[in-house]
Design an enzyme around this catalytic site. Structure first.
Site, PDB file in Angstrom:
ATOM      1  N   GLN A 162       0.817  -1.216   0.000  1.00 59.13           N
ATOM      2  CA  GLN A 162       0.000   0.000   0.000  1.00 59.13           C
ATOM      3  C   GLN A 162       0.848   1.262   0.000  1.00 59.13           C
ATOM      4  O   GLN A 162       0.334   2.367  -0.193  1.00 59.13           O
ATOM      5  CB  GLN A 162      -0.926   0.008   1.208  1.00 59.13           C
ATOM      6  CG  GLN A 162      -0.213   0.154   2.547  1.00 59.13           C
ATOM      7  CD  GLN A 162      -1.138  -0.061   3.725  1.00 59.13           C
ATOM      8  OE1 GLN A 162      -1.500  -1.188   4.054  1.00 59.13           O
ATOM      9  NE2 GLN A 162      -1.512   1.026   4.377  1.00 59.13           N
TER      10      GLN A 162
ATOM     11  N   CYS B 277      -5.071   0.166   3.642  1.00 60.50           N
ATOM     12  CA  CYS B 277      -4.932  -1.237   4.047  1.00 60.50           C
ATOM     13  C   CYS B 277      -6.236  -2.020   3.898  1.00 60.50           C
ATOM     14  O   CYS B 277      -6.233  -3.193   3.518  1.00 60.50           O
ATOM     15  CB  CYS B 277      -4.417  -1.324   5.478  1.00 60.50           C
ATOM     16  SG  CYS B 277      -5.513  -0.561   6.701  1.00 60.50           S
TER      17      CYS B 277
ATOM     18  N   HIS C 223      -5.591  -1.055  11.503  1.00 59.52           N
ATOM     19  CA  HIS C 223      -5.028  -1.729  10.333  1.00 59.52           C
ATOM     20  C   HIS C 223      -5.861  -2.963   9.998  1.00 59.52           C
ATOM     21  O   HIS C 223      -6.405  -3.621  10.893  1.00 59.52           O
ATOM     22  CB  HIS C 223      -3.597  -2.140  10.638  1.00 59.52           C
ATOM     23  CG  HIS C 223      -2.804  -2.569   9.434  1.00 59.52           C
ATOM     24  ND1 HIS C 223      -2.760  -1.842   8.262  1.00 59.52           N
ATOM     25  CD2 HIS C 223      -2.019  -3.664   9.217  1.00 59.52           C
ATOM     26  CE1 HIS C 223      -1.970  -2.450   7.392  1.00 59.52           C
ATOM     27  NE2 HIS C 223      -1.520  -3.565   7.930  1.00 59.52           N
TER      28      HIS C 223
ATOM     29  N   ASN D 209       0.185  -9.360   5.102  1.00 58.44           N
ATOM     30  CA  ASN D 209       0.137  -7.911   5.262  1.00 58.44           C
ATOM     31  C   ASN D 209       0.216  -7.242   3.890  1.00 58.44           C
ATOM     32  O   ASN D 209       0.379  -7.906   2.861  1.00 58.44           O
ATOM     33  CB  ASN D 209       1.284  -7.451   6.168  1.00 58.44           C
ATOM     34  CG  ASN D 209       0.974  -6.132   6.866  1.00 58.44           C
ATOM     35  OD1 ASN D 209       0.052  -5.414   6.494  1.00 58.44           O
ATOM     36  ND2 ASN D 209       1.746  -5.803   7.884  1.00 58.44           N
TER      37      ASN D 209
END
Length: 519
Positions: free
Chosen positions: A130, A136, A440, A461
């Site tokens: 990102q 996110c 997040h 992630n």
């Protein structure tokens, strides 16, 4: 008895003990745990025993209460602090380094390995990034969607365009904000609600229900057909410009509403002009996006290196995820039917929660959470992973985590070792005091289960391959208990009692509530 009265009564009953012994906050005899609200139960669990923390010298030298900081007292504290060789060593180490680096426990990084006995057959690749943006939630959501697409089209690697959803989200959020300003024109400008609306009118963050709205209205496109522009990857300047303009527009709309007897008509013309300017800014900074209803042609190689070409529209491409073949390829899951479980111990479990005036697309689904215990959430996540379905989740990623090693564990940093103090807030207390919130969103792709209980979780992630273990993180089960607030699940993997909560009228939390934080 109300919480305030209960604590007042307790304080009066213990006033004499304050001068002669320890303070102990107890539950009054006339109240039981069953008659108390969850909030009250949370507070009465706190028992302050100063004598347990005081040295003999401190008990002998009890000073009268003072509202100011005494220089002589701090001098004495420093003298006593530096007499201990351990504190002198701590001063040398901690004052010259990041405290978390010094206090990181090696045993935690060793225990949290990337080995799991329940893992998706297809986790999705490549690792996404990102970059310098707060997208996110869009990355996590598209990383869930792409697994179903990769199965459907026999792909080795695939990435959806996050920038496409980002463009439409910014435009929709601007409209949503202006509508809130119009609807609250009679509210005090200095009041908490208006100030909260003005604080972040068009931020990068979002929630699952918000991305569901975007996909329903605008569809999806492959990353190759609408890649990131500079301002998608580094969104600060764009967001700052949009925020400034929207705050300016907010004052104009409020002024128009106060002057005009035919406010709706004049407001409509003014708002359309404002939205056209926002559209101009977005289009010049992000680039014109594909039209949701017009054909796009996607050319690609499948995992067998065979050339393929697909002509469709963004809406049809997204709608394909609900097709019979896609649902079958995705182990029976229709990703458009997923919904959010939440764990908010301040509120009653088995309750539907929502946040007032939080959303992105006017007239579409609001942000909703079914509040459940962690054991219910974890059981649903494990069932999803056993069925080869990735799980979108929201958490407070900054707590007890290390971006370099990719470890998230409550035992990762030993603050007591360095500072001789414990961080004693519970999950509920952290929410009450705004110490924690969803900051997040990421994706679960595996879990290690021992004797029927989860031990650690594999996390995909969106910080690129340089973070964690080539982009992968590992989360201890205890960390999940403490810092995970949301998991998006298939209705098939929860009981009917949980599914039925979606039929309830939601409890509305204020816009400034921590559950209103956008990942």
């Amino acid at each position: 008895m109300p919480l305030g009265a209960s604590l007042l009564q307790t304080s009066i009953e213990r006033l004499h003990e304050f001068a002669t012994g320890p303070i102990i906050i107890e539950i009054p005899a006339m109240e039981t745990e069953e008659t108390k609200s969850p909030l009250e139960r949370d507070y009465v669990y706190i028992k302050d025993r100063p004598s347990d923390r005081m040295s003999q010298h401190e008990r002998k030298e009890l000073r009268p209460y003072s509202p100011t900081v005494s220089i002589s007292t701090t001098e004495q504290w420093e003298k006593e602090l530096m007499e201990d060789s351990k504190n002198r060593l701590a001063l040398s180490a901690l004052s010259s380094n990041d405290p978390k680096a010094i206090l990181t426990q090696r045993s935690s990084t060793i225990a949290n390995t990337q080995n799991f006995n329940v893992k998706l057959d297809l986790e999705g690749a490549p690792i996404t990034n990102q970059r310098a943006s707060g997208r996110c939630w869009l990355f996590a959501a598209t990383n869930v969607f792409r697994v179903a697409i990769m199965k459907r089209y026999n792909l080795k690697e695939f990435e959806l365009s996050q920038a496409y959803l980002f463009y439409w989200d910014k435009l929709e959020k601007a409209n949503y904000f202006l509508e809130q300003i119009v609807n609250t024109a009679d509210e005090d400008l200095e009041g908490r609600l208006i100030q909260r609306l003005l604080e972040g009118p068009v931020g990068d963050g979002g929630q699952w229900d918000m991305v569901a709205n975007l996909v329903e209205k605008y569809g999806l496109v492959p990353h190759a057909l609408y890649p990131d522009s500079f301002n998608a990857s580094s969104s600060g300047a764009m967001s700052s410009l949009l925020t400034t303009k929207l705050r300016e527009y907010a004052l104009e709309l409020r002024q128009l509403a106060s002057r005009s007897s035919k406010a709706k008509q004049s407001l409509g013309a003014a708002k359309e002009k404002m939205m056209r300017e926002i559209h101009l800014i977005l289009t010049l900074l992000l680039g014109p996006p594909p039209n949701p209803d017009k054909d796009i042609t996607w050319e690609y190689y499948d995992k067998d290196e065979k050339f393929q070409s697909l002509t469709t529209t963004p809406l049809k491409f997204a709608g394909e995820l609900s097709s019979e073949s896609s649902i079958k390829a995705n182990s029976g899951t229709n990703v458009h039917e997923l919904f959010s479980l939440a764990n908010d111990p301040r509120n009653k479990y088995g309750q539907l929660l929502s946040v007032s005036r939080l959303g992105n697309v006017v007239g579409m689904r609001p942000v909703r959470y079914v509040n459940v215990e962690m054991m219910t959430m974890k059981a649903a996540c494990i069932a999803m992973l056993r069925s080869n379905i990735p799980v979108f989740f929201g958490c407070d990623v900054g707590k007890f985590s290390d971006g370099n090693s990719g470890v998230m564990d409550t035992d990762l940093v030993d603050y007591e070792l360095g500072f001789n103090t414990r961080l004693g807030l519970s999950k509920a207390h952290r929410l009450m005091t705004h110490e924690s919130a969803m900051t997040h969103a990421m994706v679960l792709t595996a879990v290690h289960v021992v004797d029927g209980k989860s031990v650690r979780w594999r996390v995909q992630n969106s910080w690129g391959e340089t973070a964690g273990s080539k982009g992968w993180f590992v989360m201890s089960d205890r960390w999940m208990d403490e810092f995970v607030y949301q998991a998006v699940v298939d209705p098939r993997f929860v009981g009917k009692d949980v599914q039925d909560v979606l039929k309830q009228k939601p409890k509305m939390l204020p816009l400034w509530d921590p559950m209103g934080a956008l990942a």
